[in-house]
Design an enzyme around this catalytic site. Structure first.
Site, mmCIF file in Angstrom:
data_model
loop_
_atom_site.group_PDB
_atom_site.id
_atom_site.type_symbol
_atom_site.label_atom_id
_atom_site.label_comp_id
_atom_site.label_asym_id
_atom_site.label_seq_id
_atom_site.Cartn_x
_atom_site.Cartn_y
_atom_site.Cartn_z
ATOM 1 C CG ASP A 101 -0.332 -0.502 2.495
ATOM 2 O OD1 ASP A 101 0.905 -0.480 2.603
ATOM 3 O OD2 ASP A 101 -1.076 -0.918 3.394
ATOM 4 C CG ASN A 116 -8.846 -1.202 12.144
ATOM 5 O OD1 ASN A 116 -7.954 -1.912 11.684
ATOM 6 N ND2 ASN A 116 -9.278 -0.112 11.547
ATOM 7 C CG HIS A 136 -5.908 -2.061 8.918
ATOM 8 N ND1 HIS A 136 -5.998 -0.725 9.260
ATOM 9 C CD2 HIS A 136 -4.583 -2.355 9.032
ATOM 10 C CE1 HIS A 136 -4.803 -0.265 9.551
ATOM 11 N NE2 HIS A 136 -3.925 -1.229 9.435
ATOM 12 C CD GLU A 195 -8.627 1.106 7.769
ATOM 13 O OE1 GLU A 195 -8.616 0.210 8.635
ATOM 14 O OE2 GLU A 195 -8.046 2.193 7.924
HETATM 15 C C1 F6R Z 1 1.374 -1.198 6.128
HETATM 16 C C2 F6R Z 1 0.133 -1.953 6.269
HETATM 17 C C3 F6R Z 1 -0.666 -1.902 7.530
HETATM 18 C C4 F6R Z 1 0.163 -2.156 8.779
HETATM 19 C C5 F6R Z 1 -0.698 -2.085 10.030
HETATM 20 C C6 F6R Z 1 0.117 -2.240 11.300
HETATM 21 O O1 F6R Z 1 1.945 -1.426 4.860
HETATM 22 O O2 F6R Z 1 -0.252 -2.582 5.343
HETATM 23 O O3 F6R Z 1 -1.692 -2.852 7.452
HETATM 24 O O4 F6R Z 1 0.767 -3.411 8.681
HETATM 25 O O5 F6R Z 1 -1.367 -0.864 10.067
HETATM 26 O O6 F6R Z 1 0.970 -1.161 11.453
HETATM 27 P P1 F6R Z 1 2.093 -1.128 12.576
HETATM 28 O O7 F6R Z 1 3.081 -2.179 12.219
HETATM 29 O O8 F6R Z 1 2.706 0.251 12.475
HETATM 30 O O9 F6R Z 1 1.420 -1.392 13.859
#
Ligand code: F6R
Length: 257
Positions: A67, A135, A137, A142
């Site tokens: 992403d 959450n 995702h 989301e």
């Molecule tokens: C980032 C991504 C997100 C993160 C998730 C956890 O490329 O795809 O899904 O993996 O938001 O983020 P952290 O590791 O910062 O807790």
């Protein structure tokens, strides 16, 4: 059945995942890695850079990131392209032409999603690294009443915007939209390692593994994949033993449901 590997520390869990990647890279002629950004994999990339210093070459590797924020240029300090350059690509011998991240500045975002899908479909991701949002995702898929299968533009939830706000000086600067690979694109990978560290992730981990698939917890769709391993530290695994673990911030359900 999803595999769960629990480690006492995130550091140990990270070494475990790095070793899986190293093993794939020495086994396959043209390995393709699916990569994530965020706090969770930072030490994984540090470990891979260490392996590179010990002689592991990335010259034959292709990477496809999940992403990117809409509206941030590649060299913006908080863009995911920049994150990957800083934490990994600039420190190893991977040809930059073999590294793919969606372009959040594309003038036509629909066309960018199509372009990215074509890249995803032209490769078989051998090993996909995932983090998980508190959450539930994955990528930026989301929680919602429905999920998109392919690469698409998404409005980030309030919970995700707040979680990301720590990287920006004001909340107004935090991007509200992202381009993300869809659930089906993620499930196309040959193997998936979802890394989750810290108590903040315990609720999402528990729900993802619960035995029910729900668009409310996008990570639960991983249950439909034959080769997924959740790699957890003790804190992220805590709800697996204690079913009452609450959502990390009850005030903010991080879902549009
Ligand atoms: C980032 C991504 C997100 C993160 C998730 C956890 O490329 O795809 O899904 O993996 O938001 O983020 P952290 O590791 O910062 O807790």
């Amino acid at each position: 059945m999803m595999k769960v590997r629990r480690f006492s520390t995130a550091a140990l869990a990270t070494v475990y995942v790095a070793a899986q990647i190293e093993s794939l890279m020495t086994r396959e002629a043209e390995p393709v890695l699916g990569l994530a950004t965020g706090s969770t994999p930072i030490n994984l990339y540090r470990q891979l850079v260490e392996f590179h210093h010990q002689g592991l070459s990335f010259s034959h590797v292709t990477t496809i990131n999940l992403d990117e924020y809409v509206g941030l240029a590649a060299d913006h300090p908080q863009s995911y392209r920049r994150f990957m350059d800083d934490h990994l690509f600039s420190q190893i011998d991977i040809p930059l032409a073999n590294t793919f991240v969606p372009n959040g500045m594309a003038p036509n975002l629909d066309r960018e999603c199509d372009r990215y899908d074509a890249i995803v479909n032209a490769h078989t991701i051998d090993l996909q690294i995932l983090g998980i949002g508190r959450n539930g995702h994955i990528g930026f898929n989301e929680p919602d009443i429905s999920l998109k299968t392919r690469t698409h533009v998404i409005d980030l939830t309030e919970d995700t915007i707040q979680a990301n706000a720590r990287f920006f000086s004001t909340e107004a600067e935090v991007p509200t939209r992202a381009i993300t690979m869809g659930i089906q694109s993620i499930l196309q990978a040959q193997s998936i390692f979802l890394m989750a560290f810290g108590r903040d992730k315990a609720w999402a981990v528990k729900r993802a593994l619960s035995g029910e698939v729900s668009t409310e917890v996008p990570a639960s769709f991983l249950q439909m994949h034959p080769n997924v391993t959740f790699v957890l530290d003790a804190e992220a695994a805590v709800a697996l033993d204690d079913p009452r673990t609450p959502y990390p911030d009850q005030e903010n359900l991080g879902s549009r449901l």
